[in-house]
Scaffold this motif. Structure first.
Motif, short mmCIF file in Angstrom:
data_model
loop_
_atom_site.label_atom_id
_atom_site.label_comp_id
_atom_site.label_asym_id
_atom_site.label_seq_id
_atom_site.Cartn_x
_atom_site.Cartn_y
_atom_site.Cartn_z
N VAL A 164 0.87 -1.18 0.00
CA VAL A 164 0.00 0.00 0.00
C VAL A 164 0.90 1.23 0.00
CG1 VAL A 164 -1.69 1.34 1.32
CG2 VAL A 164 -1.92 -1.16 1.14
N PHE A 165 0.64 2.12 -0.96
CA PHE A 165 1.45 3.35 -1.05
C PHE A 165 0.54 4.56 -0.89
CE2 PHE A 165 3.04 6.75 -4.01
CZ PHE A 165 4.08 7.17 -3.21
N ILE A 166 0.80 5.32 0.16
CA ILE A 166 0.06 6.56 0.38
C ILE A 166 1.04 7.70 0.15
CG2 ILE A 166 -1.22 7.97 2.06
CD1 ILE A 166 -2.13 5.28 3.34
N GLY A 167 0.85 8.43 -0.93
CA GLY A 167 1.78 9.50 -1.28
C GLY A 167 1.48 10.03 -2.66
N SER A 168 2.44 10.73 -3.27
CA SER A 168 2.39 11.32 -4.61
C SER A 168 1.75 12.70 -4.62
CB SER A 168 1.66 10.44 -5.61
OG SER A 168 0.28 10.75 -5.64
N CYS A 169 1.96 13.43 -5.72
CA CYS A 169 1.42 14.78 -5.83
C CYS A 169 -0.10 14.77 -5.90
CB CYS A 169 2.01 15.49 -7.05
SG CYS A 169 1.77 14.61 -8.59
N PRO A 228 4.94 11.53 2.88
CA PRO A 228 4.34 12.88 2.84
C PRO A 228 4.85 13.66 1.62
CG PRO A 228 5.43 12.46 4.96
CD PRO A 228 5.80 11.34 4.06
N GLY A 229 4.04 14.61 1.19
CA GLY A 229 4.38 15.37 -0.01
C GLY A 229 5.49 16.39 0.18
N THR A 281 -2.26 5.63 -3.84
CA THR A 281 -3.00 6.90 -3.94
C THR A 281 -2.45 7.79 -5.05
OG1 THR A 281 -1.58 8.09 -2.39
CG2 THR A 281 -3.44 6.84 -1.45
N SER A 282 -1.58 7.24 -5.89
CA SER A 282 -0.97 8.05 -6.94
C SER A 282 -1.92 8.20 -8.13
CB SER A 282 0.37 7.43 -7.34
OG SER A 282 0.18 6.08 -7.72
N ASN A 283 -1.39 8.54 -9.29
CA ASN A 283 -2.27 8.92 -10.40
C ASN A 283 -2.15 8.05 -11.65
OD1 ASN A 283 0.30 9.86 -11.34
ND2 ASN A 283 -0.03 11.68 -10.11
N ARG A 284 -1.18 7.16 -11.68
CA ARG A 284 -1.01 6.35 -12.90
C ARG A 284 -0.84 4.89 -12.56
NH1 ARG A 284 2.45 10.86 -15.98
NH2 ARG A 284 0.63 11.87 -16.89
N ASN A 285 -1.66 4.09 -13.22
CA ASN A 285 -1.60 2.64 -13.06
C ASN A 285 -1.06 1.98 -14.32
OD1 ASN A 285 -3.85 3.57 -14.41
ND2 ASN A 285 -5.19 1.92 -13.74
N PHE A 286 -0.25 2.73 -15.06
CA PHE A 286 0.35 2.19 -16.28
C PHE A 286 1.18 0.95 -15.95
CE2 PHE A 286 0.66 6.82 -17.94
CZ PHE A 286 -0.66 6.79 -18.33
N GLN A 287 1.34 0.10 -16.95
CA GLN A 287 2.18 -1.09 -16.78
C GLN A 287 3.57 -0.68 -16.31
OE1 GLN A 287 2.44 -3.82 -20.02
NE2 GLN A 287 0.26 -3.78 -20.45
N GLY A 288 4.02 -1.30 -15.23
CA GLY A 288 5.39 -1.08 -14.77
C GLY A 288 5.65 0.27 -14.14
N ARG A 289 4.62 1.08 -13.95
CA ARG A 289 4.82 2.43 -13.42
C ARG A 289 5.50 2.41 -12.05
NH1 ARG A 289 4.65 8.08 -14.44
NH2 ARG A 289 4.17 9.09 -12.47
N GLN A 290 5.09 1.47 -11.18
CA GLN A 290 5.66 1.44 -9.83
C GLN A 290 6.78 0.42 -9.72
OE1 GLN A 290 1.74 1.17 -7.60
NE2 GLN A 290 2.66 2.95 -6.61
#
Ligand code: SF4
Lengths: 469, 191
Positions: free
Chosen positions: A346-351, A381-382, A431-440
């Motif tokens: 679980v990742f809570i962060g990003s702009c 945190p941002g 909580t980020s903005n892109r679920n593209f393949q391999g993004r994370q």
């Protein structure tokens, strides 16, 4: 522009910033604020140097490292020597040209789209650019803000302008109150799901209606942030008292009589009553539920109380083919209830969702609970200032007691350029903005959710409906 | 940046029959750790190339300078590393039914021609290049024409961008012609 001379916000800001315009040429647009980070700027500075050009207005550029900074053991150099080199290159370029730079050890350091507003650099009516597509975030303040490529970064450094064609205008009108457990993140995911990933291409968006008027600045930033995910480069919310209240007293906001003059000017940054838009999109906020993406584009989302869609029942062949490919990558079977999908990380962060309000919402779910066994959960945190605020409010303790990792500010696992990376096959509620393949991380599987939904997934070990917690 | 001028080109074409190809797929973030503009071609479509039947792994398309793709090509991140990687790999023209805005701007600055054609024409080109990898496409920027076999289609391109591509002009040089206006604007704003 309409025949009556009535104009939208975007048109007003645009007209105000045209330095030169000629038939057949793009307009030359003046840039009020340019934000630079370590990954997309080094080639621009280098090209300037090679061409023997200087930075025209170093006072209008602000630099901060965020994309690949480590989010723990800050006192040590980044483990990866090339990341370290990018961070050092930004520092050197800033020093050499006299550019304001929030260095990695500065408490004001953070994600570029978090710190611009936080420092009061982002203001209504401005043209703001950055070599990053989520520059649209700053539109929450009624600024025309959009992402640019590195050659354009070089162009801005050299000339403080950009050659741009005037975008078409689109109104996104959302009215009504959000139900309990539904957040701005769910609103924007719903908009993207309905508009499609390219529904806004060629347009600048104005978010209108009571839903946005009643939203906090943090919420507006979450919405504007993801404007690019339906193809529009810029998305704005009209500035109002909520905006001014947020800005007043921030380090780089106007002060004294300058403040009153600025507010008076900002109040005119609104769309005239009879101005028209090239297109309009409407949504009823009361129908929105917490959402979870199931695929590999931000448009592929459903409400948490439904199931993974079945490509066999999709009318359009190419949509079905893309969905099949997405499900294969995501290792998901059609028709499985969303709440039965387990998570590893679980990742809570990003702009999109790393501001104090986001952390409060996640902490409210985490409080008195514990991260499920086998799940790794991170809170990033941002900015350094948000981190300090969260520590003061006791949120950090809530997270740590619940078994979350509490980190330093940066982009982190949003794009996995530092060492916060998904392993191949891992499934992440993010909580980020892109679920593209391999993004994370290569082979990683991303599901986009709100902060409260991410925390709910962390403590349950699978997606859960935050409305039932 | 000074780029290579472009007039016309005839080449085989790589058929990439996918829509919404994002810039993270074109070049994943972990390969953006360079402070140079060059050397990204080896990482182009890095994770897709791990799939053995991915089209870039098909030797028959080696040396192709044209890429044909589905709609909304280049969506997502503004990274110019994506066109840099394509250019470094050898691609000078991308044909698709639509492109993402930032990507398209970046392409002009890198010297890549982006051609928008109807979905039906793009599918036709995709199937021709899939069936016969040797089949060639000509892209003529002077006449704004695509020719393949006996067929020809015209395309629209922003006239200013077309000029820049034809002449390989540096964007900053063009803007600096108006330096006095920038200065005038600045002094007006300062008052
Ligand atoms: S947090 Fe993610 S989306 Fe935002 S600027 Fe950083 S990498 Fe880009």
């Amino acid at each position: 522009m309409t025949d009556t001379g009535s104009r939208t916000i975007v048109e007003k800001i645009w007209d105000e910033h045209v330095v030169h315009s000629a038939p057949g040429e793009p307009d030359l647009l003046y840039v009020d604020l340019h934000l630079a980070h370590e990954v997309t700027s080094p080639q621009a500075f280098e090209a300037l140097r090679v061409a023997g050009r200087s930075v025209r207005r170093p006072d209008l550029t602000v630099a901060v490292p965020d994309h690949n900074v480590p989010t723990h053991n800050r006192h040590l150099p980044a483990k990866d020597p090339i990341s370290q080199k990018q961070i050092e290159t930004l520092r050197r370029n800033a020093q050499e040209h006299g550019i304001l730079h929030f260095d990695i050890v500065d408490e004001r350091q953070g994600i570029v789209h978090v710190i611009g507003p936080e420092q009061g650099l982002t203001q209504p009516g401005m043209v703001i650019v950055c070599g990053d597509s989520h520059t649209s975030t700053h539109g929450a303040f009624g600024a025309l803000a959009f992402g640019i490529g590195t050659s354009e970064v070089e162009h801005v450094l050299a000339t403080q302008t950009l050659q741009q064609r005037r975008p078409k205008t689109m109104a996104v009108e959302v009215d009504g109150d959000l139900s309990r457990g539904v957040t701005p993140k769910d609103v924007i995911l719903q908009i993207i799901a309905e508009a499609g990933v390219d529904g806004g291409t060629g347009h600048a968006v104005e978010y209108r209606g009571t839903t946005f008027a009643n939203m906090s600045m943090e919420g507006r930033m979450t919405v504007c942030n993801m404007t690019i995910e339906f193809g529009a480069r810029a998305g704005l919310v009209p500035p109002d008292d909520v905006t001014f209240e947020y800005l007043e007293g921030r380090p780089y906001a106007p002060t004294g009589s300058g403040w009153d003059e600025a507010v008076a000017r900002w109040r005119s940054v609104v769309t005239d009553p009879d101005a028209t838009f090239d297109s309009t999109f409407r949504l009823d906020a009361t129908t929105i539920a917490p959402r979870v993406t199931w695929g590999t584009t931000p448009a592929q989302s459903v409400s948490v109380d439904s199931a993974v869609p079945n490509p066999d029942s999709m009318p359009d062949d190419s949509v079905a083919a893309a969905a099949r490919r997405a499900l294969e990558y995501m290792a998901l079977e059609p028709d499985v209830p969303i709440t039965e999908i387990p998570v590893d990380v679980v990742f809570i962060g990003s702009c999109t969702n790393s501001r104090i309000e986001d952390l409060r919402a996640a902490a409210a779910v985490a409080r008195g609970r514990h991260v499920a066994s086998g799940v790794r959960a991170l809170v990033v945190p941002g900015s350094g200032l948000i981190k300090a605020q969260a520590e003061k409010e006791g949120l950090a303790d809530v997270f740590i007691e619940a078994g979350f990792e509490w980190r330093d500010a940066g982009c982190s696992m949003c794009l996995a350029m530092n060492d916060d990376v998904l392993e191949p096959g891992q499934r992440c509620a993010s909580t980020s903005n892109r679920n593209f393949q391999g993004r994370q991380g290569p082979g990683g599987r991303t599901h986009l959710v709100s902060p409260a939904m991410a925390a709910a997934a962390a403590v349950n070990g699978h997606f859960a409906d935050v409305r039932e917690i | 940046m000074v780029m290579e001028a472009f007039r016309a080109l005839t080449s085989k074409a790589i058929p990439l029959d996918r829509s919404d190809v994002d810039t993270d797929q074109i070049i994943p973030a972990q390969y953006m750790k360079r402070v140079e503009r060059t050397g990204y071609g080896q990482f182009l479509f890095d994770s897709l190339r791990r799939e053995p039947d991915f089209v870039l792994n098909d030797e028959r398309y080696e040396g192709a300078r044209i890429l044909v793709a589905g709609r909304n090509f280049g969506c997502g991140s503004s990274r110019e590393h994506a066109p840099w990687a394509l250019e470094d790999y050898g691609i000078r023209v991308i044909i698709a039914p639509s492109f993402a805005d930032i990507f398209r701007n970046n392409c002009v600055n890198v010297g890549i021609v982006t051609v928008v054609l109807d979905e039906a024409v793009v599918s036709e080109l995709l199937s021709r290049s899939t069936q016969n990898p040797e089949s060639e496409i000509t892209v003529d920027l002077e006449t704004c024409e695509i020719r393949a076999g006996d067929d020809r289609w015209t395309f629209d391109l922003d006239e200013f961008h077309r000029e820049r591509l034809l002449k390989g002009q540096d964007q900053i040089d063009l803007t600096l012609r108006y330096e006095d206006r920038i200065a005038a604007y600045e002094s007006r704003r300062a008052r």
